[in-house]
Design a protein around this motif. Structure first.
Motif, PDB file in Angstrom:
ATOM      1  N   GLY A 198       0.806  -1.206   0.000  1.00 48.05           N
ATOM      2  CA  GLY A 198       0.000   0.000   0.000  1.00 48.05           C
ATOM      3  C   GLY A 198       0.837   1.253   0.000  1.00 48.05           C
ATOM      4  O   GLY A 198       2.025   1.232  -0.342  1.00 48.05           O
ATOM      5  N   GLU A 199       0.239   2.359   0.395  1.00 41.43           N
ATOM      6  CA  GLU A 199       0.919   3.640   0.347  1.00 41.43           C
ATOM      7  C   GLU A 199       0.569   4.505   1.558  1.00 41.43           C
ATOM      8  O   GLU A 199      -0.488   4.357   2.169  1.00 41.43           O
ATOM      9  CB  GLU A 199       0.550   4.385  -0.934  1.00 41.43           C
ATOM     10  CG  GLU A 199      -0.938   4.674  -1.075  1.00 41.43           C
ATOM     11  CD  GLU A 199      -1.289   5.363  -2.385  1.00 41.43           C
ATOM     12  OE1 GLU A 199      -2.424   5.857  -2.500  1.00 41.43           O
ATOM     13  OE2 GLU A 199      -0.415   5.416  -3.283  1.00 41.43           O
ATOM     14  N   TYR A 200       1.501   5.420   1.868  1.00 38.76           N
ATOM     15  CA  TYR A 200       1.311   6.356   2.967  1.00 38.76           C
ATOM     16  C   TYR A 200       0.769   7.687   2.426  1.00 38.76           C
ATOM     17  O   TYR A 200       0.598   7.875   1.221  1.00 38.76           O
ATOM     18  CB  TYR A 200       2.630   6.568   3.710  1.00 38.76           C
ATOM     19  CG  TYR A 200       3.088   5.354   4.489  1.00 38.76           C
ATOM     20  CD1 TYR A 200       2.704   5.163   5.808  1.00 38.76           C
ATOM     21  CD2 TYR A 200       3.912   4.393   3.902  1.00 38.76           C
ATOM     22  CE1 TYR A 200       3.112   4.049   6.531  1.00 38.76           C
ATOM     23  CE2 TYR A 200       4.332   3.274   4.619  1.00 38.76           C
ATOM     24  CZ  TYR A 200       3.934   3.115   5.929  1.00 38.76           C
ATOM     25  OH  TYR A 200       4.340   2.009   6.636  1.00 38.76           O
ATOM     26  N   GLU A 201       0.536   8.632   3.330  1.00 42.87           N
ATOM     27  CA  GLU A 201      -0.084   9.904   2.989  1.00 42.87           C
ATOM     28  C   GLU A 201       0.931  10.881   2.405  1.00 42.87           C
ATOM     29  O   GLU A 201       2.127  10.817   2.712  1.00 42.87           O
ATOM     30  CB  GLU A 201      -0.707  10.499   4.267  1.00 42.87           C
ATOM     31  CG  GLU A 201      -1.642  11.661   4.023  1.00 42.87           C
ATOM     32  CD  GLU A 201      -2.881  11.238   3.258  1.00 42.87           C
ATOM     33  OE1 GLU A 201      -2.815  11.273   2.004  1.00 42.87           O
ATOM     34  OE2 GLU A 201      -3.879  10.901   3.884  1.00 42.87           O
ATOM     35  N   SER A 202       0.451  11.800   1.559  1.00 38.27           N
ATOM     36  CA  SER A 202       1.295  12.904   1.106  1.00 38.27           C
ATOM     37  C   SER A 202       1.437  13.901   2.251  1.00 38.27           C
ATOM     38  O   SER A 202       0.583  13.967   3.145  1.00 38.27           O
ATOM     39  CB  SER A 202       0.672  13.598  -0.107  1.00 38.27           C
ATOM     40  OG  SER A 202      -0.518  14.272   0.277  1.00 38.27           O
ATOM     41  N   LEU A 203       2.505  14.698   2.242  1.00 43.25           N
ATOM     42  CA  LEU A 203       2.732  15.647   3.325  1.00 43.25           C
ATOM     43  C   LEU A 203       1.632  16.699   3.377  1.00 43.25           C
ATOM     44  O   LEU A 203       1.146  17.054   4.465  1.00 43.25           O
ATOM     45  CB  LEU A 203       4.092  16.319   3.158  1.00 43.25           C
ATOM     46  CG  LEU A 203       4.485  17.312   4.265  1.00 43.25           C
ATOM     47  CD1 LEU A 203       4.485  16.640   5.623  1.00 43.25           C
ATOM     48  CD2 LEU A 203       5.859  17.926   3.969  1.00 43.25           C
ATOM     49  N   SER A 204       1.198  17.196   2.225  1.00 45.03           N
ATOM     50  CA  SER A 204       0.160  18.224   2.209  1.00 45.03           C
ATOM     51  C   SER A 204      -1.158  17.685   2.758  1.00 45.03           C
ATOM     52  O   SER A 204      -1.852  18.361   3.518  1.00 45.03           O
ATOM     53  CB  SER A 204      -0.036  18.758   0.781  1.00 45.03           C
ATOM     54  OG  SER A 204      -0.433  17.716  -0.092  1.00 45.03           O
ATOM     55  N   ARG A 205      -1.493  16.461   2.373  1.00 48.38           N
ATOM     56  CA  ARG A 205      -2.728  15.861   2.860  1.00 48.38           C
ATOM     57  C   ARG A 205      -2.632  15.567   4.352  1.00 48.38           C
ATOM     58  O   ARG A 205      -3.609  15.739   5.094  1.00 48.38           O
ATOM     59  CB  ARG A 205      -3.012  14.566   2.083  1.00 48.38           C
ATOM     60  CG  ARG A 205      -4.307  13.868   2.467  1.00 48.38           C
ATOM     61  CD  ARG A 205      -5.512  14.725   2.243  1.00 48.38           C
ATOM     62  NE  ARG A 205      -6.712  14.078   2.764  1.00 48.38           N
ATOM     63  CZ  ARG A 205      -7.862  14.697   2.967  1.00 48.38           C
ATOM     64  NH1 ARG A 205      -7.988  15.995   2.700  1.00 48.38           N
ATOM     65  NH2 ARG A 205      -8.911  14.045   3.440  1.00 48.38           N
ATOM     66  N   PHE A 206      -1.459  15.153   4.812  1.00 49.16           N
ATOM     67  CA  PHE A 206      -1.254  14.904   6.237  1.00 49.16           C
ATOM     68  C   PHE A 206      -1.498  16.183   7.039  1.00 49.16           C
ATOM     69  O   PHE A 206      -2.202  16.168   8.060  1.00 49.16           O
ATOM     70  CB  PHE A 206       0.164  14.396   6.474  1.00 49.16           C
ATOM     71  CG  PHE A 206       0.591  14.414   7.915  1.00 49.16           C
ATOM     72  CD1 PHE A 206       0.185  13.427   8.797  1.00 49.16           C
ATOM     73  CD2 PHE A 206       1.407  15.432   8.393  1.00 49.16           C
ATOM     74  CE1 PHE A 206       0.568  13.449  10.123  1.00 49.16           C
ATOM     75  CE2 PHE A 206       1.795  15.465   9.724  1.00 49.16           C
ATOM     76  CZ  PHE A 206       1.385  14.467  10.589  1.00 49.16           C
ATOM     77  N   LEU A 207      -0.925  17.296   6.600  1.00 51.99           N
ATOM     78  CA  LEU A 207      -1.084  18.563   7.314  1.00 51.99           C
ATOM     79  C   LEU A 207      -2.553  19.004   7.319  1.00 51.99           C
ATOM     80  O   LEU A 207      -3.070  19.482   8.332  1.00 51.99           O
ATOM     81  CB  LEU A 207      -0.205  19.639   6.673  1.00 51.99           C
ATOM     82  CG  LEU A 207       1.306  19.423   6.814  1.00 51.99           C
ATOM     83  CD1 LEU A 207       2.070  20.461   6.003  1.00 51.99           C
ATOM     84  CD2 LEU A 207       1.725  19.468   8.273  1.00 51.99           C
ATOM     85  N   HIS A 208      -3.216  18.822   6.184  1.00 48.90           N
ATOM     86  CA  HIS A 208      -4.641  19.178   6.102  1.00 48.90           C
ATOM     87  C   HIS A 208      -5.457  18.360   7.095  1.00 48.90           C
ATOM     88  O   HIS A 208      -6.335  18.903   7.793  1.00 48.90           O
ATOM     89  CB  HIS A 208      -5.136  18.929   4.672  1.00 48.90           C
ATOM     90  CG  HIS A 208      -6.614  19.138   4.511  1.00 48.90           C
ATOM     91  ND1 HIS A 208      -7.184  20.390   4.376  1.00 48.90           N
ATOM     92  CD2 HIS A 208      -7.653  18.245   4.485  1.00 48.90           C
ATOM     93  CE1 HIS A 208      -8.503  20.261   4.275  1.00 48.90           C
ATOM     94  NE2 HIS A 208      -8.809  18.982   4.334  1.00 48.90           N
ATOM     95  N   ARG A 209      -5.173  17.061   7.196  1.00 49.20           N
ATOM     96  CA  ARG A 209      -5.917  16.181   8.100  1.00 49.20           C
ATOM     97  C   ARG A 209      -5.663  16.561   9.558  1.00 49.20           C
ATOM     98  O   ARG A 209      -6.576  16.524  10.390  1.00 49.20           O
ATOM     99  CB  ARG A 209      -5.521  14.728   7.859  1.00 49.20           C
ATOM    100  CG  ARG A 209      -5.929  14.200   6.508  1.00 49.20           C
ATOM    101  CD  ARG A 209      -5.260  12.874   6.210  1.00 49.20           C
ATOM    102  NE  ARG A 209      -6.031  11.741   6.669  1.00 49.20           N
ATOM    103  CZ  ARG A 209      -5.586  10.805   7.493  1.00 49.20           C
ATOM    104  NH1 ARG A 209      -4.372  10.872   7.980  1.00 49.20           N
ATOM    105  NH2 ARG A 209      -6.354   9.781   7.848  1.00 49.20           N
ATOM    106  N   GLN A 210      -4.422  16.920   9.890  1.00 44.18           N
ATOM    107  CA  GLN A 210      -4.100  17.282  11.271  1.00 44.18           C
ATOM    108  C   GLN A 210      -4.804  18.568  11.688  1.00 44.18           C
ATOM    109  O   GLN A 210      -5.333  18.667  12.800  1.00 44.18           O
ATOM    110  CB  GLN A 210      -2.584  17.426  11.435  1.00 44.18           C
ATOM    111  CG  GLN A 210      -1.818  16.118  11.346  1.00 44.18           C
ATOM    112  CD  GLN A 210      -2.257  15.117  12.402  1.00 44.18           C
ATOM    113  OE1 GLN A 210      -2.432  15.460  13.562  1.00 44.18           O
ATOM    114  NE2 GLN A 210      -2.443  13.871  11.989  1.00 44.18           N
TER     115      GLN A 210
END
Length: 222
Positions: A198-210
Motif C-alpha cells: 500500500g501507500e502512505y499519505e502525502s505531506l500536504s494531505r497529512f497537514l490538512h488532516r491534522q
C-alpha cells in the motif's frame, strides 16, 4: 481480511447482519467476532475490534473482540482487558504521541515481555510517506515485537474510501470458518514485521488532516 477498530459510540460491525448489502453477501462464521463477506468470487473476512483511549492519551487497538471497553484507564489495564476478552492488543503509532513521556511509556510496555508476551504495535497510512520511519519502530522490533500497519481513516468525508490503502500480508492461509482464531494463531507465531502493501499519505494531505482534526476537537470541547 478487514480488521475493525471502532471507537466508543461506533458499532458498524454490530450492525451487520447475514444477508445482502451493497452487492455483498454477508454470512456468519463459526465465531461471534467475525463475519464473511462475498462478492464476485472474492471473500473477505470481517473481524470485530475496538479502539481504546487510555489515561496517558495513547491508544490500544483490540482486534477480535467487540468489547465494550472503557476509555481513560491506564494503558496496562486497557491491554489486560483486551487480553482477558480473548483479543489481540496493539499500540498504534500516532502523530506526536510516541515522543517524550508517552514515548517512554511505549518503551516500557514493549520491554515488558513477562507481563505482555502477546502484544503488537501499529503503523498507519496517515503517516507522511516523505518522513523517515519512527525510531521507536526499530527499537520495538529489536525486542522481537511486530509492527502491523493499517489504514486508520479519520471521521471525515472521503476517508471511508481509504480503507485498505495500507495493509500487511499474512503468509498463511486463514480459515473462512474461524478467521480470527486462525489469524490469532498466525500472530502467535509471528516474530517479525510482515510484508507491507500500500501507500502512505502525502505531506500536504497529512497537514490538512491534522488541522481538520484539531479543529474538530476544539468544536467538540466547546
Amino acid at each position: 481480511m478487514l480488521l475493525f477498530t471502532q471507537s466508543r459510540g461506533a458499532d458498524a460491525f454490530g450492525g451487520l447482519r447475514p444477508g445482502h448489502l451493497g452487492g455483498w453477501t454477508i454470512d456468519e462464521t463459526g465465531e461471534p467476532v467475525s463475519l464473511r463477506a462475498s462478492k464476485g468470487g472474492q471473500t473477505l473476512a470481517l473481524i470485530a475490534g475496538r479502539q481504546i483511549v487510555t489515561e496517558e492519551g495513547l491508544e490500544v487497538l483490540a482486534y477480535g473482540t467487540a468489547g465494550p471497553f472503557p476509555d481513560g484507564e491506564p494503558i496496562e489495564r486497557a491491554i489486560e482487558r483486551v487480553l482477558d476478552a480473548g483479543g489481540a492488543p496493539a499500540l498504534p503509532w500516532g502523530f506526536g504521541k510516541w515522543s517524550g513521556a508517552r514515548g517512554r511509556v511505549i518503551q516500557r510496555i514493549a520491554n515488558d515481555h513477562a507481563r505482555f508476551p502477546f502484544l503488537f504495535f501499529g503503523d498507519n497510512a496517515g503517516r507522511p510517506a516523505l518522513w523517515s520511519r519512527p525510531r521507536l519502530f526499530g527499537e520495538v522490533e529489536q525486542l522481537r515485537r511486530v509492527i502491523l500497519p493499517g489504514t486508520d481513516p479519520l471521521p471525515f468525508r472521503g476517508e471511508l474510501h481509504k480503507v485498505g490503502r495500507l495493509a500487511f500480508v499474512a503468509n498463511d492461509e486463514l480459515s473462512l470458518t474461524h478467521p480470527f482464531q486462525s489469524f490469532r494463531t498466525w500472530l502467535e507465531t509471528c516474530t517479525a514485521t510482515p510484508q507491507i502493501q500500500g501507500e502512505y499519505e502525502s505531506l500536504s494531505r497529512f497537514l490538512h488532516r491534522q488541522v481538520a482534526m484539531q479543529f474538530r476537537k476544539r468544536l467538540g470541547a466547546a
